[in-house]
Design a protein around this motif. Structure first.
Motif, PDB file in Angstrom:
ATOM      1  N   SER A  83      -8.929  24.861   6.972  1.00 46.23           N
ATOM      2  CA  SER A  83      -8.687  24.158   8.232  1.00 46.23           C
ATOM      3  C   SER A  83      -7.423  23.322   8.109  1.00 46.23           C
ATOM      4  CB  SER A  83      -9.885  23.256   8.556  1.00 46.23           C
ATOM      5  OG  SER A  83      -9.618  22.435   9.668  1.00 46.23           O
ATOM      6  N   ASP A  84      -6.497  23.486   9.063  1.00 47.93           N
ATOM      7  CA  ASP A  84      -5.317  22.630   9.103  1.00 47.93           C
ATOM      8  C   ASP A  84      -5.735  21.231   9.528  1.00 47.93           C
ATOM      9  OD1 ASP A  84      -3.550  24.605   8.344  1.00 47.93           O
ATOM     10  OD2 ASP A  84      -3.145  25.244  10.400  1.00 47.93           O
ATOM     11  N   ARG A  85      -5.164  20.246   8.870  1.00 45.35           N
ATOM     12  CA  ARG A  85      -5.557  18.869   9.126  1.00 45.35           C
ATOM     13  C   ARG A  85      -4.371  18.055   9.633  1.00 45.35           C
ATOM     14  NH1 ARG A  85     -10.690  19.141   9.286  1.00 45.35           N
ATOM     15  NH2 ARG A  85     -10.916  16.920   8.750  1.00 45.35           N
ATOM     16  N   ALA A  86      -4.665  16.965  10.298  1.00 45.33           N
ATOM     17  CA  ALA A  86      -3.652  15.997  10.714  1.00 45.33           C
ATOM     18  C   ALA A  86      -4.012  14.654  10.096  1.00 45.33           C
ATOM     19  CB  ALA A  86      -3.614  15.884  12.238  1.00 45.33           C
ATOM     20  N   PRO A  87      -3.033  13.819   9.826  1.00 41.04           N
ATOM     21  CA  PRO A  87      -3.359  12.518   9.224  1.00 41.04           C
ATOM     22  C   PRO A  87      -4.175  11.659  10.177  1.00 41.04           C
ATOM     23  CG  PRO A  87      -1.068  12.573   9.918  1.00 41.04           C
ATOM     24  CD  PRO A  87      -1.587  13.975  10.060  1.00 41.04           C
ATOM     25  N   SER A  88      -4.988  10.805   9.610  1.00 37.50           N
ATOM     26  CA  SER A  88      -5.771   9.865  10.399  1.00 37.50           C
ATOM     27  C   SER A  88      -4.838   8.995  11.245  1.00 37.50           C
ATOM     28  CB  SER A  88      -6.594   8.976   9.473  1.00 37.50           C
ATOM     29  OG  SER A  88      -7.087   7.849  10.163  1.00 37.50           O
ATOM     30  N   PRO A  89      -5.210   8.728  12.483  1.00 40.46           N
ATOM     31  CA  PRO A  89      -4.371   7.829  13.291  1.00 40.46           C
ATOM     32  C   PRO A  89      -4.263   6.438  12.663  1.00 40.46           C
ATOM     33  CG  PRO A  89      -6.482   8.265  14.375  1.00 40.46           C
ATOM     34  CD  PRO A  89      -6.374   9.225  13.246  1.00 40.46           C
ATOM     35  N   TYR A  90      -5.237   6.058  11.840  1.00 37.32           N
ATOM     36  CA  TYR A  90      -5.153   4.756  11.179  1.00 37.32           C
ATOM     37  C   TYR A  90      -4.035   4.740  10.135  1.00 37.32           C
ATOM     38  CZ  TYR A  90      -9.801   4.499  13.236  1.00 37.32           C
ATOM     39  OH  TYR A  90     -10.848   4.534  14.110  1.00 37.32           O
ATOM     40  N   LEU A  91      -3.699   5.910   9.607  1.00 37.27           N
ATOM     41  CA  LEU A  91      -2.592   5.966   8.655  1.00 37.27           C
ATOM     42  C   LEU A  91      -1.269   5.594   9.332  1.00 37.27           C
ATOM     43  CD1 LEU A  91      -2.998   9.019   6.242  1.00 37.27           C
ATOM     44  CD2 LEU A  91      -3.173   6.580   5.749  1.00 37.27           C
ATOM     45  N   THR A  92      -1.140   5.978  10.591  1.00 38.78           N
ATOM     46  CA  THR A  92       0.070   5.609  11.325  1.00 38.78           C
ATOM     47  C   THR A  92       0.181   4.093  11.415  1.00 38.78           C
ATOM     48  OG1 THR A  92      -0.043   7.641  12.627  1.00 38.78           O
ATOM     49  CG2 THR A  92       1.301   5.853  13.511  1.00 38.78           C
ATOM     50  N   THR A  93      -0.946   3.442  11.715  1.00 37.39           N
ATOM     51  CA  THR A  93      -0.962   1.981  11.778  1.00 37.39           C
ATOM     52  C   THR A  93      -0.630   1.379  10.417  1.00 37.39           C
ATOM     53  OG1 THR A  93      -2.615   1.979  13.543  1.00 37.39           O
ATOM     54  CG2 THR A  93      -2.406  -0.035  12.245  1.00 37.39           C
ATOM     55  N   PRO A 107       0.833  -1.207   0.000  1.00 39.74           N
ATOM     56  CA  PRO A 107       0.000   0.000   0.000  1.00 39.74           C
ATOM     57  C   PRO A 107       0.865   1.254   0.000  1.00 39.74           C
ATOM     58  CG  PRO A 107      -0.848  -1.600   1.556  1.00 39.74           C
ATOM     59  CD  PRO A 107       0.484  -2.123   1.092  1.00 39.74           C
ATOM     60  N   VAL A 108       0.345   2.314  -0.596  1.00 38.89           N
ATOM     61  CA  VAL A 108       1.073   3.577  -0.739  1.00 38.89           C
ATOM     62  C   VAL A 108       0.344   4.663   0.046  1.00 38.89           C
ATOM     63  CG1 VAL A 108       1.836   5.344  -2.368  1.00 38.89           C
ATOM     64  CG2 VAL A 108       1.944   2.929  -3.003  1.00 38.89           C
ATOM     65  N   THR A 136     -10.409  -3.571   2.840  1.00 40.60           N
ATOM     66  CA  THR A 136     -10.647  -4.894   2.250  1.00 40.60           C
ATOM     67  C   THR A 136     -11.498  -4.838   0.988  1.00 40.60           C
ATOM     68  OG1 THR A 136     -12.492  -5.241   3.803  1.00 40.60           O
ATOM     69  CG2 THR A 136     -10.346  -6.180   4.393  1.00 40.60           C
ATOM     70  N   ARG A 137     -11.862  -3.651   0.529  1.00 34.70           N
ATOM     71  CA  ARG A 137     -12.515  -3.549  -0.792  1.00 34.70           C
ATOM     72  C   ARG A 137     -11.476  -3.709  -1.897  1.00 34.70           C
ATOM     73  NH1 ARG A 137     -16.360  -5.505   0.709  1.00 34.70           N
ATOM     74  NH2 ARG A 137     -15.136  -5.691   2.607  1.00 34.70           N
ATOM     75  N   ALA A 138     -10.187  -3.520  -1.568  1.00 40.70           N
ATOM     76  CA  ALA A 138      -9.118  -3.557  -2.569  1.00 40.70           C
ATOM     77  C   ALA A 138      -8.665  -4.986  -2.813  1.00 40.70           C
ATOM     78  CB  ALA A 138      -7.931  -2.707  -2.106  1.00 40.70           C
ATOM     79  N   GLU A 139      -8.496  -5.328  -4.077  1.00 38.70           N
ATOM     80  CA  GLU A 139      -8.001  -6.651  -4.440  1.00 38.70           C
ATOM     81  C   GLU A 139      -6.479  -6.654  -4.616  1.00 38.70           C
ATOM     82  OE1 GLU A 139     -10.033  -7.701  -8.001  1.00 38.70           O
ATOM     83  OE2 GLU A 139     -12.005  -7.806  -7.057  1.00 38.70           O
ATOM     84  N   ARG A 140      -5.958  -5.659  -5.337  1.00 35.45           N
ATOM     85  CA  ARG A 140      -4.542  -5.709  -5.715  1.00 35.45           C
ATOM     86  C   ARG A 140      -3.744  -4.505  -5.227  1.00 35.45           C
ATOM     87  NH1 ARG A 140      -5.319  -5.924 -10.841  1.00 35.45           N
ATOM     88  NH2 ARG A 140      -4.716  -3.794 -11.380  1.00 35.45           N
ATOM     89  N   GLU A 141      -4.302  -3.310  -5.325  1.00 34.01           N
ATOM     90  CA  GLU A 141      -3.565  -2.094  -4.964  1.00 34.01           C
ATOM     91  C   GLU A 141      -4.391  -1.232  -4.022  1.00 34.01           C
ATOM     92  OE1 GLU A 141      -1.824   0.224  -8.094  1.00 34.01           O
ATOM     93  OE2 GLU A 141      -1.674  -1.501  -9.436  1.00 34.01           O
ATOM     94  N   LEU A 142      -3.691  -0.598  -3.071  1.00 36.28           N
ATOM     95  CA  LEU A 142      -4.321   0.318  -2.130  1.00 36.28           C
ATOM     96  C   LEU A 142      -3.496   1.593  -2.064  1.00 36.28           C
ATOM     97  CD1 LEU A 142      -6.546   0.767   0.055  1.00 36.28           C
ATOM     98  CD2 LEU A 142      -4.883  -0.094   1.722  1.00 36.28           C
ATOM     99  N   HIS A 143      -4.141   2.727  -2.323  1.00 38.56           N
ATOM    100  CA  HIS A 143      -3.490   4.037  -2.272  1.00 38.56           C
ATOM    101  C   HIS A 143      -4.231   4.898  -1.244  1.00 38.56           C
ATOM    102  CE1 HIS A 143      -1.215   3.296  -6.062  1.00 38.56           C
ATOM    103  NE2 HIS A 143      -2.256   2.520  -6.312  1.00 38.56           N
ATOM    104  N   CYS A 144      -3.523   5.368  -0.230  1.00 32.51           N
ATOM    105  CA  CYS A 144      -4.118   6.192   0.825  1.00 32.51           C
ATOM    106  C   CYS A 144      -3.559   7.611   0.732  1.00 32.51           C
ATOM    107  CB  CYS A 144      -3.807   5.619   2.204  1.00 32.51           C
ATOM    108  SG  CYS A 144      -4.277   3.896   2.425  1.00 32.51           S
ATOM    109  N   SER A 145      -4.415   8.605   0.921  1.00 34.07           N
ATOM    110  CA  SER A 145      -3.941   9.995   0.835  1.00 34.07           C
ATOM    111  C   SER A 145      -4.681  10.870   1.833  1.00 34.07           C
ATOM    112  CB  SER A 145      -4.143  10.540  -0.587  1.00 34.07           C
ATOM    113  OG  SER A 145      -5.519  10.563  -0.940  1.00 34.07           O
TER     114      SER A 145
END
Length: 700
Positions: free
Chosen positions: A570-580, A323-324, A549-558
C-alpha cells in the motif's frame, strides 16, 4: 524522608515546589480540581497534598481513599505515601477493586454467597451471537457492550446512542441491542456478574441502602481521583454515591491527555468540574519538568494546530536537539532505520531502557521487533498480549496449529492479502486489554475482507512463522504456535531487563524515556483511519501529543512510503501531524519560541509552500520512480552521516524533496547541482562533491 522531605513537617512538604504546586498542596478548597499537564509532577503534588492535609489535621489517613485506573498506579501512590511517613495506611485502588471489596463485605454481612465474577466476557457471549455470524469477533461485540455499560446505555437505547457517538459496531445496532439484553439475562440465570456489574451493584447499594451508604461514607471521607479525564459516566455516578452530600474531593487530570473516549470516558467531567461541583477551586500546573524546550514546543504546536485553544506548557528541562523527521521507501527499511538510530543513540554507559519506540497499533510492533533482533538490540514488546488477543491472530494461530504448515501459511497469506471473507475470522478465547482495543478497530471502508490493520496483524504472524521455519529443522504446528507466543511475550513484564521498549501510543501514557522514536507516522495510522468524526480526530491529535510528550531529550519521527499488508503493498502518505511537526522544527531552527504557535505555524506554512513549490512537509505529487529509489536511499544514508557529523537534524542538511530532485536529475557537475531547488552556493560548496560522489557510485 523522600526527596529530602520530612513528611511530618507541613512546611517541608512544600519544599521544592513551584508556586502553583504549593498552592495545590496547601489549598483548603474542597472540592479542588488540579489541571496537571504532562510532566508537571502531578503524582508528587497529589501525594504531598494528602500528606499535608493529614499532618495539618485536615484529614485522617484512615479515612482517605485515592482512586486510580490501574493497580500499578495505586501501588505507586501507596509507596510514595509510605515514604512520606504517614502514620496509617491510606486506601488506594481502582474503582472496581474498591467496589468489589465493599460488595463482598456487604454480602458477607447479609449472609449471602458472592456471585461468580465473569472475567472472560467474549467466551460467554459466543452463544448469543446470531448463528450466521458466529465467527464475528466476540471481543468486538464485548467492546460495544463495555462501551454501552460505561456510558450507562440500556439495550433499548443502544442503537440511538451508538449512532450519535459515531460507533461502528461489528453487527447492526439492533442486533447488538438484542445481545446486550440476552447477555444480562444469561448472567442472571447463571448468577454471574462482570466487572462493570461491580460498579452498578455498588451504586445500587449506595442509592437504596441507607445503612450501607452511611458505612461507606464514614469509612471514606476524603476522596482523591487521579487521571480524572478518564472517568466514564458509570464511574462518575459511583464517585457521587461515595461522596453523598459532602464536598471533600480532589481530582487531578489533564484535558490534553484525554484519549479514552472510544472506551466510554468523558473528559467533560474534568472540563466542567465547576458545573458538577459548584464552589470548587481550580489550580493549573503548566510547568513541565520532563521534556526539553524543543520537544515541548513541538508538542504544543501539535495541539495548537487543532481546534480550540489548549494551554501550552512551560519548559524547565535543559535544551536538547531538534526533533528529527525521516522517510523511508518501505516499512522494512523504516524498521531497520529505527533500529540503526537506536543503536546510534545508545551511548557508552547508558542503558538501552532509556529508549522506546512508539507505534499506533500493535500490528506494527512485530516488524520492528524483527529489525531489533537482526540488529542484536535487546528489546521488549510492552503489551504484546494485545496482539495475541486479537481475533484474527487467534484464528491464525489455530490455523497454524492444525497444519500442515505450508498449506496453513498459504491460507494466512491469502487472509492477509484480503482474499477471504471476514466471517472466517473466529473469536478469541481471552479479552483484549484496553490499549489493544484502542488500536484494533478495522476500517469498514476497506473492501479487501479483513481491515487493513487486521491484515497487518496476520502479516506479522506470517512473518514470524517464516522466521521459525528458517530456524527449526523439524517444525511442527504446535511448536510454531508456542514459539510465536513466547517470542511476542518475551520480556513482557520483565521491567528489570535492560531493553528498548516497543509500545503503542496508548500503552505509553504515563511513561517517559530520554529518547523516543515515533514509527509509522503515516496517514491512516496517525490519525487512525477510522477516526472520522471531529471528536475522534481531536482525540487522535491528543494521542499524538501524549506520544510526543513521552520524550525527555530526543524525538525521532519516521514514516514509510509503502507498507506491506500481507503481500499487498500500500502506498502511504505522511501523517498530517508530521507537517505540523516539521513546520514547528523549522521555526525552532530559526531560534524562535513563539507564544502563539497557531499564528506562527500558519505563517511558516506559507513560507514553506513558497519555498517548496506549493508542497508542505514530505508530501509530493508523484512517487519516486523505481529507478531512482536506490539513489534516494543512498543519499539519505549519506545525509544521515553528514547530519551526525554536524550535530544537526537531517533536514537541515537537505530535505527529502531536494534529495529526490537530485535522484531525478542525476547531476554530474557543481553547476547542475546549483540549479536544483534546495541547493545554493553555500550548500554546493559544502556538500556538492560528496553528493556528486554518491550519484556517481550509486546512480550510474
Amino acid at each position: 524522608m523522600v526527596d529530602g522531605v520530612d513528611g511530618t513537617d507541613p512546611d517541608a512538604l512544600l519544599a521544592g515546589l513551584n508556586p502553583a504546586q504549593a498552592e495545590a498542596v496547601r489549598s483548603p478548597a474542597a472540592p479542588l480540581c488540579i489541571h496537571a499537564g504532562a510532566g508537571s509532577g502531578k503524582t508528587r503534588v497529589l501525594t504531598r497534598r494528602i500528606a499535608h492535609r493529614v499532618v495539618t489535621e485536615q484529614a485522617d489517613a484512615r479515612h482517605v481513599l485515592a482512586l486510580t485506573f490501574t493497580r500499578k498506579a495505586a501501588g505507586e501512590m501507596r509507596r510514595r505515601l509510605r515514604r512520606l511517613q504517614l502514620r496509617d495506611e491510606v486506601a488506594a485502588g481502582t474503582f472496581h477493586a474498591i467496589a468489589y471489596a465493599q460488595l463482598r463485605s456487604r454480602w458477607a454481612d447479609q449472609g449471602r454467597e458472592a456471585p461468580t465474577l465473569l472475567d472472560r466476557k467474549a467466551r460467554f457471549l459466543v452463544p448469543l451471537l446470531p448463528r450466521q455470524k458466529r465467527r464475528v469477533s466476540a471481543m468486538e461485540v464485548a467492546t460495544e457492550l463495555e462501551w454501552a455499560s460505561a456510558r450507562m446505555v440500556t439495550a433499548d437505547g443502544y442503537p440511538e446512542a451508538a449512532d450519535a457517538a459515531g460507533r461502528r459496531p461489528p453487527l447492526p445496532p439492533e442486533q447488538i441491542a438484542r445481545i446486550i439484553d440476552g447477555y444480562g439475562q444469561r448472567k442472571r440465570e447463571q448468577r454471574k456478574i462482570d466487572f462493570d456489574d461491580l460498579l452498578r451493584l455498588c451504586i445500587r447499594g449506595l442509592e437504596t441502602d441507607t445503612e450501607f451508604a452511611a458505612a461507606q461514607r464514614w469509612r471514606f471521607r476524603h476522596l482523591y481521583v487521579d487521571e480524572f479525564q478518564d472517568v466514564n459516566p458509570l464511574q462518575f455516578r459511583l464517585l457521587k454515591g461515595w461522596l453523598g452530600d459532602r464536598a471533600d474531593l480532589c481530582v487531578v487530570g489533564d484535558p490534553n491527555q484525554a484519549i479514552y473516549a472510544w472506551n466510554g470516558a468523558d473528559a467533560r467531567y474534568l472540563d466542567r468540574f465547576d458545573h458538577e461541583f459548584p464552589g470548587g477551586e481550580l489550580v493549573r500546573l503548566d510547568d513541565n519538568y520532563r521534556s526539553s524546550p524543543q520537544i515541548l514546543a513541538t508538542a504544543n504546536a501539535v495541539l495548537a494546530a487543532g481546534p480550540g485553544a489548549p494551554r501550552s506548557l512551560r519548559p524547565h528541562a535543559p535544551d536538547g536537539p531538534l526533533p528529527v523527521i525521516t522517510s523511508h521507501t518501505t516499512d522494512q527499511a523504516e524498521a531497520a532505520a529505527v533500529a540503526r538510530t537506536a543503536r546510534d543513540r545508545h551511548r557508552p554507559g547508558t542503558p538501552w531502557s532509556e529508549q522506546a519506540v512508539l507505534v499506533r497499533t500493535n500490528g506494527q510492533a512485530a516488524l520492528l521487533s524483527e529489525a531489533f533482533t537482526d540488529a542484536k538490540i535487546p528489546h521488549r514488546l510492552k503489551g504484546a498480549s494485545g496482539l495475541l488477543d486479537r481475533a484474527e491472530v487467534q484464528e491464525a494461530l489455530r490455523t497454524l496449529d492444525r497444519g500442515p504448515l505450508e498449506a496453513a501459511l498459504s491460507d494466512l497469506e491469502a487472509m492477509a492479502a484480503g482474499r477471504v471473507d471476514p466471517e472466517e475470522v473466529e473469536q478469541p478465547a481471552v479479552p483484549r486489554p484496553a490499549e489493544a482495543q484502542a488500536d484494533a478497530v478495522a476500517d469498514p471502508a476497506d473492501d479487501h475482507g479483513l481491515g487493513e490493520q487486521r491484515r497487518a496483524n496476520v502479516s506479522a504472524i506470517v512473518r514470524l512463522s517464516r522466521e521459525y521455519l528458517a530456524l527449526e529443522p523439524s517444525p511442527t504446528g504446535a511448536g510454531l504456535v508456542s514459539w510465536i507466543r513466547s517470542t511476542l511475550r518475551a520480556g513482557e513484564g520483565d521491567s528489570g531487563r535492560d531493553a528498548v521498549d516497543i509500545v503503542t501510543f496508548h500503552a505509553a501514557k504515563g511513561l517517559e524515556w530520554p529518547v523516543v522514536h515515533l514509527a509509522g507516522m503515516e496517514d491512516g495510522l496517525v490519525p487512525i483511519g477510522h477516526a472520522k468524526t471531529p471528536e475522534a480526530k481531536a482525540e487522535e491529535r491528543r494521542l499524538v501529543y501524549v506520544a510526543v510528550t513521552r520524550a525527555e531529550r530526543e524525538l525521532h519521527c519516521s514514516w514509510a512510503e509503502r507498507r506491506n499488508f500481507g503481500g499487498r503493498v500500500s502506498d502511504r502518505a505522511p501523517s498530517p501531524y508530521l507537517t505540523t511537526i516539521e513546520r514547528a522544527v523549522d521555526i525552532l531552527g530559526r531560534g524562535e519560541e513563539p507564544a502563539d504557535w497557531r499564528t506562527h505555524l500558519a505563517e511558516n506554512r506559507r513560507t514553506l509552500r513558497a519555498k517548496d513549490g506549493g508542497r508542505t512537509g514530505h508530501r509530493r505529487a508523484d512517487p519516486v520512480p523505481v529507478q531512482d529509489r536506490a539513489l534516494v536511499e543512498a543519499l539519505k544514508s549519506w545525509r544521515h552521516q553528514a547530519a551526525r557529523a554536524a550535530d544537526v537534524p537531517a533536514f537541515v542538511v537537505f530535505d527529502d524533496a531536494t534529495l529526490e530532485a537530485v535522484a531525478a536529475a542525476r547531476p554530474s557537475s557543481s553547476g547542475e547541482l546549483t540549479a536544483i531547488d534546495g541547493f545554493g552556493a553555500v550548500k554546493t560548496e559544502r556538500f556538492g562533491e560528496q553528493v556528486l560522489d554518491v550519484v556517481r557510485t550509486t546512480g550510474r
